[in-house]
Design a protein around this motif. Structure first.
Motif, PDB file in Angstrom:
ATOM      1  N   GLU A  92       7.575  55.387  50.445  1.00 39.23           N
ATOM      2  CA  GLU A  92       6.950  54.082  50.269  1.00 39.23           C
ATOM      3  C   GLU A  92       6.094  53.447  51.181  1.00 39.23           C
ATOM      4  OE1 GLU A  92      10.576  54.711  50.325  1.00 39.23           O
ATOM      5  OE2 GLU A  92      10.285  55.071  48.255  1.00 39.23           O
ATOM      6  N   VAL A  93       6.335  53.931  52.453  1.00 42.66           N
ATOM      7  CA  VAL A  93       5.572  53.463  53.647  1.00 42.66           C
ATOM      8  C   VAL A  93       4.463  54.488  53.601  1.00 42.66           C
ATOM      9  CG1 VAL A  93       5.464  53.704  56.055  1.00 42.66           C
ATOM     10  CG2 VAL A  93       7.411  52.688  55.082  1.00 42.66           C
ATOM     11  N   ALA A  94       4.531  55.500  53.180  1.00 47.28           N
ATOM     12  CA  ALA A  94       3.310  56.712  53.015  1.00 47.28           C
ATOM     13  C   ALA A  94       2.380  55.927  52.283  1.00 47.28           C
ATOM     14  CB  ALA A  94       3.975  58.009  52.796  1.00 47.28           C
ATOM     15  N   SER A  95       2.700  55.667  50.949  1.00 44.50           N
ATOM     16  CA  SER A  95       1.869  55.067  49.964  1.00 44.50           C
ATOM     17  C   SER A  95       1.027  53.951  50.448  1.00 44.50           C
ATOM     18  CB  SER A  95       2.412  55.018  48.684  1.00 44.50           C
ATOM     19  OG  SER A  95       3.315  53.505  48.776  1.00 44.50           O
ATOM     20  N   GLN A  96       1.297  53.355  51.466  1.00 48.59           N
ATOM     21  CA  GLN A  96       0.623  52.448  51.998  1.00 48.59           C
ATOM     22  C   GLN A  96      -0.130  52.357  53.206  1.00 48.59           C
ATOM     23  OE1 GLN A  96       2.212  48.123  51.290  1.00 48.59           O
ATOM     24  NE2 GLN A  96       4.282  49.237  50.962  1.00 48.59           N
ATOM     25  N   LEU A  97      -0.210  53.599  53.890  1.00 49.11           N
ATOM     26  CA  LEU A  97      -0.877  53.873  54.947  1.00 49.11           C
ATOM     27  C   LEU A  97      -2.574  53.741  54.853  1.00 49.11           C
ATOM     28  CD1 LEU A  97       0.723  57.173  56.374  1.00 49.11           C
ATOM     29  CD2 LEU A  97       1.130  54.550  57.174  1.00 49.11           C
ATOM     30  N   GLU A 200       1.229  49.422  65.321  1.00 50.61           N
ATOM     31  CA  GLU A 200       2.505  49.439  65.304  1.00 50.61           C
ATOM     32  C   GLU A 200       3.244  48.352  64.607  1.00 50.61           C
ATOM     33  OE1 GLU A 200       4.898  50.649  69.048  1.00 50.61           O
ATOM     34  OE2 GLU A 200       4.837  48.368  69.327  1.00 50.61           O
ATOM     35  N   GLU A 201       2.523  47.261  64.808  1.00 50.19           N
ATOM     36  CA  GLU A 201       3.170  45.958  63.950  1.00 50.19           C
ATOM     37  C   GLU A 201       3.141  46.231  62.635  1.00 50.19           C
ATOM     38  OE1 GLU A 201       1.275  42.045  65.555  1.00 50.19           O
ATOM     39  OE2 GLU A 201       1.629  41.572  63.459  1.00 50.19           O
ATOM     40  N   LEU A 202       2.171  46.591  62.089  1.00 53.55           N
ATOM     41  CA  LEU A 202       1.850  46.767  60.550  1.00 53.55           C
ATOM     42  C   LEU A 202       2.974  47.952  60.302  1.00 53.55           C
ATOM     43  CD1 LEU A 202      -1.623  46.642  60.131  1.00 53.55           C
ATOM     44  CD2 LEU A 202      -0.060  45.004  59.244  1.00 53.55           C
ATOM     45  N   TYR A 203       2.935  48.797  60.998  1.00 56.76           N
ATOM     46  CA  TYR A 203       3.911  50.303  60.725  1.00 56.76           C
ATOM     47  C   TYR A 203       5.291  49.688  60.613  1.00 56.76           C
ATOM     48  CZ  TYR A 203       5.500  55.133  60.456  1.00 56.76           C
ATOM     49  OH  TYR A 203       5.984  56.393  59.954  1.00 56.76           O
ATOM     50  N   GLY A 209       9.921  46.972  54.796  1.00 61.97           N
ATOM     51  CA  GLY A 209       9.854  46.379  53.402  1.00 61.97           C
ATOM     52  C   GLY A 209       8.605  45.366  53.085  1.00 61.97           C
ATOM     53  N   SER A 210       7.963  45.080  54.295  1.00 60.40           N
ATOM     54  CA  SER A 210       6.975  44.142  53.966  1.00 60.40           C
ATOM     55  C   SER A 210       5.576  44.812  53.581  1.00 60.40           C
ATOM     56  CB  SER A 210       6.292  43.365  55.240  1.00 60.40           C
ATOM     57  OG  SER A 210       7.466  42.907  56.108  1.00 60.40           O
ATOM     58  N   ALA A 211       4.810  44.033  52.788  1.00 59.86           N
ATOM     59  CA  ALA A 211       3.763  44.831  52.079  1.00 59.86           C
ATOM     60  C   ALA A 211       2.281  44.312  53.005  1.00 59.86           C
ATOM     61  CB  ALA A 211       3.409  44.320  50.883  1.00 59.86           C
ATOM     62  N   VAL A 212       1.309  45.034  53.176  1.00 57.58           N
ATOM     63  CA  VAL A 212       0.166  44.854  53.953  1.00 57.58           C
ATOM     64  C   VAL A 212      -1.104  44.443  52.918  1.00 57.58           C
ATOM     65  CG1 VAL A 212       0.982  46.105  55.829  1.00 57.58           C
ATOM     66  CG2 VAL A 212      -0.565  47.158  53.828  1.00 57.58           C
ATOM     67  N   ARG A 213      -0.627  44.797  51.651  1.00 60.38           N
ATOM     68  CA  ARG A 213      -1.854  44.821  50.608  1.00 60.38           C
ATOM     69  C   ARG A 213      -2.627  43.450  50.658  1.00 60.38           C
ATOM     70  NH1 ARG A 213      -1.666  42.370  45.899  1.00 60.38           N
ATOM     71  NH2 ARG A 213      -3.213  42.867  44.481  1.00 60.38           N
ATOM     72  N   GLU A 214      -1.869  42.458  50.614  1.00 56.04           N
ATOM     73  CA  GLU A 214      -2.617  40.943  50.676  1.00 56.04           C
ATOM     74  C   GLU A 214      -3.781  40.690  51.743  1.00 56.04           C
ATOM     75  OE1 GLU A 214      -0.724  36.707  49.901  1.00 56.04           O
ATOM     76  OE2 GLU A 214       0.347  38.353  48.490  1.00 56.04           O
TER      77      GLU A 214
END
Ligand code: BTN
Length: 270
Positions: A92-97, A200-203, A209-214
């Motif tokens: 899940e995390v990998a897909s958002q890197l 680091e903060e984003l990772y 479980g937070s998203a960074v997309r927005e």
């Protein structure tokens, strides 16, 4: 702005990198190389040898730095940042890197940009631009877990800091660097520290479980633009209308339909 003329001495080495970084929750091991072919290859080798999640490889110079689609990444010594971060995230995390990394870099550039941070944008999917020119690039290479071997992702980041891209014909028309944008050199370790703090903060947030997309999507300068997308031998022209949940580009075609493109597959011009 006109770049300053005198050469700026900005040495880095293992000790100064270790002293500059406080990101121990993400970075567990730091390897520094004065020169290497590509930190991507070094990180891949380290992964195969069992290096831990959070292995950071920084080089002062690369002789075969590479970008997406096998392009060359211009990597002269003493002036820019070239790094690869080996991570072993959940799928899940990998897909958002590919959203997290450009966002971390964009945030870091904004922090050091002397109030010119508004010029920092992201070109979908993960080119970081300043004043509409490319200042940083992200290359992500992942390997799925298989046959008992742990999976990994390598996040490669290159940032043009204290050089003048005009000296390099292949990027002269498209690239920029902090030196020219700010009219002053920026200590590389200052930018590296800011970049690692933001990453680091984003990772850690992604891990919870937070998203960074927005936030990533809010920095895209591509949306609303007429662009052409090259997928294999086919070129699609249309308007970049948005991004889907996975960060794929939604392109409105001339016939009114919407086509979705994932980042790994296409090149984009516009
Ligand atoms: C791109 O914009 O196409 C991605 C560029 C990525 C460049 C960095 S520099 C550090 C790491 N090592 C490489 O060979 N490439 C990445």
């Amino acid at each position: 702005m006109t770049p300053i003329a005198e050469p700026y001495d900005d040495p880095i080495d293992s000790e100064s990198i270790r002293a500059a970084l406080s990101t121990t929750a993400m970075v567990r091991r730091i390897d520094y190389l004065a020169t290497t072919r590509s930190t991507m290859d070094d990180a891949r080798r380290a992964a195969a040898e069992g290096a831990p999640d959070g292995t950071l490889i920084v080089a002062d110079e690369q002789s075969a730095g590479r970008g997406r689609f096998q392009r060359t990444w211009v990597s002269p010594p003493g002036v820019n940042l070239y790094l690869s971060l080996l991570l072993r995230p959940s799928p899940e995390v990998a897909s958002q890197l590919s959203m997290m990394a450009p966002l971390a870099l964009a945030r870091a550039l904004r922090r050091v940009a002397d109030g010119r941070g508004g010029l920092v944008t992201i070109k979908w999917p993960n080119d970081v631009r300043m004043g509409g020119r490319k200042i940083g690039g992200i290359l992500i290479e992942s390997s799925l877990a298989q046959d008992g071997a742990e999976g990994f992702s390598i996040v490669g980041i290159g940032v043009n800091v204290n050089f003048d891209p005009v000296e390099f014909e292949e990027i002269r028309d498209t690239a920029t660097a902090l030196l020219g944008e700010l009219g002053r050199p920026v200590p590389r370790l200052q930018l590296l520290a800011a970049l690692m703090e933001e990453a680091e903060e984003l990772y850690l947030a992604l891990g919870e479980g937070s998203a960074v997309r927005e936030e990533w999507a809010s920095m895209l300068d591509t949306l609303g633009q007429r662009v052409s997308v090259t997928w294999g031998d086919t070129v699609y022209e249309g308007v970049a209308e948005g991004v889907d949940d996975g960060g794929g580009l939604l392109l409105r075609l001339p016939n009114g339909s919407i086509e979705s493109f994932s980042a790994g597959e296409v090149t984009l011009r516009g």
